[in-house]
Write a protein that holds these residues in place. Structure first.
Motif, PDB file in Angstrom:
ATOM      1  N   VAL A 210      42.842  33.568  36.813  1.00 45.48           N
ATOM      2  CA  VAL A 210      43.957  34.454  37.120  1.00 45.48           C
ATOM      3  C   VAL A 210      44.129  34.450  38.633  1.00 45.48           C
ATOM      4  O   VAL A 210      43.144  34.594  39.366  1.00 45.48           O
ATOM      5  N   PRO A 211      45.366  34.281  39.133  1.00 45.08           N
ATOM      6  CA  PRO A 211      45.564  34.341  40.581  1.00 45.08           C
ATOM      7  C   PRO A 211      45.128  35.693  41.133  1.00 45.08           C
ATOM      8  O   PRO A 211      45.388  36.742  40.532  1.00 45.08           O
ATOM      9  N   SER A 212      44.456  35.663  42.265  1.00 44.84           N
ATOM     10  CA  SER A 212      43.913  36.907  42.818  1.00 44.84           C
ATOM     11  C   SER A 212      45.023  37.869  43.237  1.00 44.84           C
ATOM     12  O   SER A 212      44.849  39.086  43.122  1.00 44.84           O
ATOM     13  N   LEU A 213      46.155  37.357  43.695  1.00 44.13           N
ATOM     14  CA  LEU A 213      47.252  38.252  44.063  1.00 44.13           C
ATOM     15  C   LEU A 213      47.816  38.969  42.845  1.00 44.13           C
ATOM     16  O   LEU A 213      48.260  40.115  42.945  1.00 44.13           O
TER      17      LEU A 213
ATOM     18  N   ILE B 108      40.567  34.166  40.209  1.00 44.45           N
ATOM     19  CA  ILE B 108      39.471  34.940  39.639  1.00 44.45           C
ATOM     20  C   ILE B 108      39.256  34.432  38.227  1.00 44.45           C
ATOM     21  O   ILE B 108      40.209  34.256  37.477  1.00 44.45           O
ATOM     22  N   SER B 109      38.009  34.185  37.850  1.00 46.47           N
ATOM     23  CA  SER B 109      37.701  33.708  36.507  1.00 46.47           C
ATOM     24  C   SER B 109      37.343  34.894  35.618  1.00 46.47           C
ATOM     25  O   SER B 109      36.376  35.600  35.863  1.00 46.47           O
ATOM     26  N   ILE B 110      38.146  35.093  34.561  1.00 46.34           N
ATOM     27  CA  ILE B 110      37.884  36.139  33.572  1.00 46.34           C
ATOM     28  C   ILE B 110      37.645  35.441  32.247  1.00 46.34           C
ATOM     29  O   ILE B 110      38.580  34.983  31.595  1.00 46.34           O
ATOM     30  N   ASP B 111      36.385  35.318  31.859  1.00 45.69           N
ATOM     31  CA  ASP B 111      35.975  34.612  30.632  1.00 45.69           C
ATOM     32  C   ASP B 111      36.533  33.194  30.568  1.00 45.69           C
ATOM     33  O   ASP B 111      36.988  32.731  29.523  1.00 45.69           O
ATOM     34  N   GLY B 112      36.519  32.511  31.682  1.00 40.89           N
ATOM     35  CA  GLY B 112      36.975  31.132  31.723  1.00 40.89           C
ATOM     36  C   GLY B 112      38.464  30.964  31.968  1.00 40.89           C
ATOM     37  O   GLY B 112      38.950  29.846  32.109  1.00 40.89           O
TER      38      GLY B 112
ATOM     39  N   ILE C 187      44.765  44.233  49.765  1.00 38.66           N
ATOM     40  CA  ILE C 187      44.678  42.887  50.358  1.00 38.66           C
ATOM     41  C   ILE C 187      43.708  42.899  51.539  1.00 38.66           C
ATOM     42  O   ILE C 187      42.903  41.982  51.713  1.00 38.66           O
ATOM     43  N   GLN C 188      43.775  43.960  52.358  1.00 33.88           N
ATOM     44  CA  GLN C 188      42.873  44.053  53.501  1.00 33.88           C
ATOM     45  C   GLN C 188      41.419  44.259  53.066  1.00 33.88           C
ATOM     46  O   GLN C 188      40.497  43.795  53.735  1.00 33.88           O
ATOM     47  N   LEU C 189      41.218  44.949  51.941  1.00 41.39           N
ATOM     48  CA  LEU C 189      39.862  45.226  51.464  1.00 41.39           C
ATOM     49  C   LEU C 189      39.320  44.139  50.536  1.00 41.39           C
ATOM     50  O   LEU C 189      38.153  44.208  50.148  1.00 41.39           O
ATOM     51  N   ALA C 190      40.124  43.173  50.157  1.00 43.74           N
ATOM     52  CA  ALA C 190      39.703  42.128  49.222  1.00 43.74           C
ATOM     53  C   ALA C 190      38.472  41.345  49.681  1.00 43.74           C
ATOM     54  O   ALA C 190      37.597  41.047  48.845  1.00 43.74           O
ATOM     55  N   PRO C 191      38.341  41.003  50.961  1.00 42.78           N
ATOM     56  CA  PRO C 191      37.099  40.278  51.347  1.00 42.78           C
ATOM     57  C   PRO C 191      35.829  41.085  51.134  1.00 42.78           C
ATOM     58  O   PRO C 191      34.766  40.513  50.919  1.00 42.78           O
ATOM     59  N   LEU C 192      35.922  42.401  51.156  1.00 46.88           N
ATOM     60  CA  LEU C 192      34.743  43.223  50.917  1.00 46.88           C
ATOM     61  C   LEU C 192      34.272  43.129  49.464  1.00 46.88           C
ATOM     62  O   LEU C 192      33.088  43.253  49.179  1.00 46.88           O
ATOM     63  N   PHE C 193      35.222  42.952  48.546  1.00 46.28           N
ATOM     64  CA  PHE C 193      34.897  42.867  47.132  1.00 46.28           C
ATOM     65  C   PHE C 193      34.803  41.441  46.633  1.00 46.28           C
ATOM     66  O   PHE C 193      34.608  41.215  45.460  1.00 46.28           O
ATOM     67  N   GLU C 194      34.979  40.494  47.528  1.00 47.62           N
ATOM     68  CA  GLU C 194      34.928  39.050  47.225  1.00 47.62           C
ATOM     69  C   GLU C 194      35.901  38.677  46.115  1.00 47.62           C
ATOM     70  O   GLU C 194      35.582  37.943  45.193  1.00 47.62           O
ATOM     71  N   ILE C 195      37.123  39.211  46.198  1.00 51.79           N
ATOM     72  CA  ILE C 195      38.165  38.863  45.228  1.00 51.79           C
ATOM     73  C   ILE C 195      38.897  37.645  45.712  1.00 51.79           C
ATOM     74  O   ILE C 195      39.231  37.494  46.815  1.00 51.79           O
TER      75      ILE C 195
END
Length: 69
Positions: A12-15, A5-9, A61-69
């Motif tokens: 950060v690992p999504s997990l 995940i990009s936070i201001d450049g 983790i199961q809901l992550a694809p819904l939020f596109e994380i």
């Protein structure tokens, strides 16, 4: 689920982000249990806290694809 995940450049690992969110939610859930006096129903309070964290982590983790994380 992408790997980062990009936070201001800063990548950060999504997990890591999901585990921090699960930790915050599990602390809030544990405090709610304690405030309502429901922690008396459980023998080991730390095990309940870890169990809540694991359940919330798996749910996020199961809901992550819904939020596109």
């Amino acid at each position: 689920m992408s790997g980062e995940i990009s936070i201001d450049g800063v990548f950060v690992p999504s997990l890591l982000a999901i585990s921090v969110l699960a930790l915050v939610l599990s602390v809030l859930a544990s405090r709610c249990l304690a405030s309502f006096g429901l922690h008396r129903w459980f023998a080991w309070r730390p095990v309940v806290g870890v169990s809540i964290f694991v359940i919330l982590f798996g749910l996020l983790i199961q809901l992550a694809p819904l939020f596109e994380i």
